[in-house]
Design a protein around this motif. Sequence first.
Motif, PDB file in Angstrom:
ATOM      1  N   HIS A 171     -16.290 -38.995   4.125  1.00 26.16           N
ATOM      2  CA  HIS A 171     -16.364 -38.961   4.627  1.00 26.16           C
ATOM      3  C   HIS A 171     -17.868 -38.343   4.976  1.00 26.16           C
ATOM      4  O   HIS A 171     -18.613 -38.412   4.014  1.00 26.16           O
ATOM      5  N   LEU A 210      -2.272 -42.110   1.350  1.00 27.19           N
ATOM      6  CA  LEU A 210      -2.249 -41.737   1.780  1.00 27.19           C
ATOM      7  C   LEU A 210      -2.504 -40.655   2.529  1.00 27.19           C
ATOM      8  O   LEU A 210      -3.304 -39.555   1.429  1.00 27.19           O
ATOM      9  N   GLY A 211      -2.719 -39.884   3.529  1.00 30.39           N
ATOM     10  CA  GLY A 211      -3.068 -37.832   3.297  1.00 30.39           C
ATOM     11  C   GLY A 211      -4.951 -38.300   3.310  1.00 30.39           C
ATOM     12  O   GLY A 211      -5.626 -37.453   3.779  1.00 30.39           O
ATOM     13  N   ILE A 212      -5.013 -40.041   3.747  1.00 27.83           N
ATOM     14  CA  ILE A 212      -6.490 -39.924   4.896  1.00 27.83           C
ATOM     15  C   ILE A 212      -6.547 -39.245   6.114  1.00 27.83           C
ATOM     16  O   ILE A 212      -8.156 -39.092   6.588  1.00 27.83           O
ATOM     17  N   LEU A 213      -5.824 -38.664   6.471  1.00 30.21           N
ATOM     18  CA  LEU A 213      -6.250 -37.418   7.806  1.00 30.21           C
ATOM     19  C   LEU A 213      -6.578 -36.269   7.703  1.00 30.21           C
ATOM     20  O   LEU A 213      -6.584 -35.525   8.354  1.00 30.21           O
ATOM     21  N   ALA A 214      -6.241 -35.862   6.781  1.00 28.71           N
ATOM     22  CA  ALA A 214      -5.703 -34.706   6.475  1.00 28.71           C
ATOM     23  C   ALA A 214      -7.110 -33.588   6.710  1.00 28.71           C
ATOM     24  O   ALA A 214      -6.950 -32.591   7.012  1.00 28.71           O
ATOM     25  N   ASP A 215      -8.344 -34.211   6.519  1.00 30.51           N
ATOM     26  CA  ASP A 215      -9.516 -33.633   6.032  1.00 30.51           C
ATOM     27  C   ASP A 215     -10.677 -33.963   7.236  1.00 30.51           C
ATOM     28  O   ASP A 215     -11.274 -34.014   7.165  1.00 30.51           O
ATOM     29  N   ASP A 217     -11.668 -34.915  11.477  1.00 25.89           N
ATOM     30  CA  ASP A 217     -11.764 -34.831  12.736  1.00 25.89           C
ATOM     31  C   ASP A 217     -11.229 -36.296  13.448  1.00 25.89           C
ATOM     32  O   ASP A 217     -10.788 -35.671  14.436  1.00 25.89           O
TER      33      ASP A 217
END
Length: 354
Positions: A171, A210-215, A217
């Motif tokens: 990030h 999994l969840g790489i799009l969670a935080d 934009d």
Amino acid sequence: MANGWHRVSNYPLSYKLSWLPRFLKPSLGGDRNGFAAPAATLMVPGPTQTVRLAFIGDLSAVANRRVPECDPAIAALLASADLVVGNCESPIVERPSAVAGTRLGTHHAMSERFLADSLAAVGIARDSLVLSLANNHVLDQGVAGFDETVAALKRLGIRTIGTAAGGPVQHQAAGSLTIGFAAFTLWRNADEAEFRARISMAGDPAEWPLGILADVDLLCAVPHWDWEFRHFPRPATRALARRLAGRGVRLIAGHHAHVVQPLERIGDALVAYGLGDFLGTAFARQPWPGRIGSILVVDVRTDAAARGKIAAYKLHFFMRLAKAGHEQLVPVEALKEELLKRKVTERLSAIFSG
């Protein structure tokens, strides 16, 4: 560039044999179908709330160790970006350990002073720069050279992506947005275990957590892929782009081809397969097609209705002219030599005719 003679590299033999012919004469061959994305698209009227990203190509200093000259228009363009993203193709060391290879151009190296002065010359502020270390040359000066590179970039205040320690998606802040960068290389010039311990080779999005799009934009891939000196990417490269888009990647800015390659839209994802080199080459007398570079400028929306969506993009083309031991970066439209300008314009038309 590929060090195809290195015994522990992972290049196929056909690739190694084709390296020199394609360097001397970059190819327009390959599948040209489906590249319907134009070199620019603008929203009219454009949204007022955006963050600007600028993607540059490979940055190195092999045959050109003096600070470049830069046209003011290019410097102003780069200075307008909230975040500039590029590929650090050369280890940053004060004294190369691979002395013979560095002199021949098969091993890359640049000094911290060269990088700092070059960034100032081209209008890139260090605190707005993110450099990927995921490329085949990053261990050209050994493990110690890699450690020296990481330390130098930290001293300069330059953020990095593409390291194994950072994980497959890292990030970075860009204005009010959080961008997730999946930077990886498919190619290496060093022992596999030694290389993978330091550099991301996580090119299969199915293996990402999994969840790489969670935080984030916007999820952006920065792959070091494809074969060098070919203007049109191979089918395997385009297939990987489709898999990345299917995993939620909405922006892909590729490196390693060392020549400009076309754009493609895959659903709502934008793919720039190859931006060419931004600075540096292995040989001072590089043929002109390899001296065409591009800067991909992308405006990303920050408003609540479409946060993280691409509002507009444009490829800005330039030439790296050889000039008395250093390079001169000039927009294609500002080239003074009419024959060169015509050849470059015709080459770009062949690439972006889709």
